[in-house]
Scaffold this motif. Structure first.
Motif, PDB file in Angstrom:
ATOM      1  N   THR A 193      -0.638 -40.992  25.047  1.00  0.00           N
ATOM      2  CA  THR A 193      -1.573 -39.934  25.425  1.00  0.00           C
ATOM      3  C   THR A 193      -2.061 -39.244  24.168  1.00  0.00           C
ATOM      4  O   THR A 193      -1.254 -38.701  23.406  1.00  0.00           O
ATOM      5  N   THR A 242      -7.277 -35.040  25.441  1.00  0.00           N
ATOM      6  CA  THR A 242      -6.290 -35.982  25.967  1.00  0.00           C
ATOM      7  C   THR A 242      -6.858 -36.954  26.984  1.00  0.00           C
ATOM      8  O   THR A 242      -6.171 -37.905  27.385  1.00  0.00           O
ATOM      9  N   THR A 244      -7.466 -36.263  30.062  1.00  0.00           N
ATOM     10  CA  THR A 244      -6.942 -36.004  31.400  1.00  0.00           C
ATOM     11  C   THR A 244      -6.874 -34.502  31.646  1.00  0.00           C
ATOM     12  O   THR A 244      -7.266 -33.697  30.792  1.00  0.00           O
ATOM     13  N   TRP A 249      -1.477 -34.161  32.415  1.00  0.00           N
ATOM     14  CA  TRP A 249      -0.805 -34.292  31.124  1.00  0.00           C
ATOM     15  C   TRP A 249       0.620 -33.765  31.211  1.00  0.00           C
ATOM     16  O   TRP A 249       1.562 -34.386  30.700  1.00  0.00           O
TER      17      TRP A 249
END
Length: 306
Positions: A193, A242, A244, A249
């Protein structure tokens, strides 16, 4: 004896070649041969194949390892030899980006398949008739199998041995190679990530703050307050940094912490659920299975079975 032929081509990835050789090359239950049209370059080395590509048509299993340059179309002779072997009834399995060869041969049309996560978008765009799944280690369609990258190629090779000769045979090879004896094909590929790398990024201080508090209930409002941002601006920064949402996350970080505890401690599932902020074992099992692809108990056994 079950004949396994590895289809070799210039630019082939040496890691996948080595995996296939280690699993099948020294096993007396298999006759293993590296097959190519001519000497092939593997990294800095020149490899002399055992036999020509015509040998693929006489193999029981054909392995197609990946090669580094997926932007280049696979050699036509290799594609045709793989297609002919499949038509004759051979089981065909790709390791990593070898899936591009299978797709070029039409063997993946209408099927679910995978490859290294870094190349799944390219595979899907180039071959729209293939259903590309970026979130699994390998896919078994019976006579056609595909694996994700690197270590997932080992998982697929052991899966083939398990299908041919049972779990004891696969486990014996895994012990010799000091690898997990079984990771289910549906288990998720590991994808990093992204996180901000600049100290002045709005999330630079927030993300370590979150990971230090995974055992606590945290809401988007809590995160926004700590970052001194509105919830809307927080979500925008998270999406940009990220890919997301804040809560997604956070969930992934909880799951990763649970994986570490399952691998390295004897803590109960209930204790791990509490340590990662999931509350109950039931909640942890539901989210873990959905994210990783296997239950936490199965994940732990994989890492404790050596």
């Amino acid at each position: 004896m079950h004949a396994v032929a590895l289809a070799a081509t210039d630019g082939m990835l040496s890691f996948e070649l080595t995996i296939a050789t280690e699993v099948f090359g020294d096993d007396p239950r298999y006759g293993f041969a590296v097959c190519g049209a001519a000497p092939v370059r593997v990294g800095r080395f020149l490899l002399e194949p055992d036999e020509g590509l015509d040998r693929l048509a006489r193999a029981d299993t054909v392995l197609v390892p990946g090669w580094a340059d997926v932007d280049t179309a696979p050699p036509a002779g290799l594609v045709e030899a793989v297609r002919a072997a499949h038509a004759r009834g051979a089981r065909v399995a790709s390791l990593c980006t070898g899936a591009f060869v299978l797709a070029a041969a039409g063997l993946l049309d209408g099927l679910r398949a995978t490859t290294h996560w870094a190349h799944t978008d390219v595979l899907a765009a180039r071959y729209p008739r293939v259903t590309v799944d970026p979130d699994v280690l390998y896919v078994d369609n019976g006579q056609v199998l595909t694996s994700a990258g690197k270590a997932a190629a080992m998982d697929l090779c052991l899966h083939l041995v398990r299908a041919d000769h049972g779990p004891a045979a696969a486990n014996a090879i895994a012990r010799r190679l000091v690898v997990p004896p079984h990771r289910a094909g549906g288990q998720a590929q590991y994808v990093t990530t992204p996180v901000p790398t600049r100290d002045d990024h709005p999330l630079a201080a927030l993300l370590p703050w979150i990971t230090a508090r995974l055992d606590r209930p945290l809401t988007v409002e809590d995160l926004a307050r700590e970052a001194n941002l509105s919830s809307r601006h927080l979500s925008r920064h998270f999406r940009s940094a990220t890919g997301t949402t804040p809560l997604r996350w956070l969930l992934v970080q909880r799951i990763r912490r649970a994986q570490e505890l399952l691998e390295n401690t004897d803590s109960s599932i209930d204790a791990i659920a509490e340590a990662v902020g999931m509350g109950t074992a039931t909640t942890l099992r539901r989210h873990f299975n959905r994210t990783v692809g296997v239950p936490p108990d199965t994940y732990r056994r994989t890492f404790r079975s050596q």
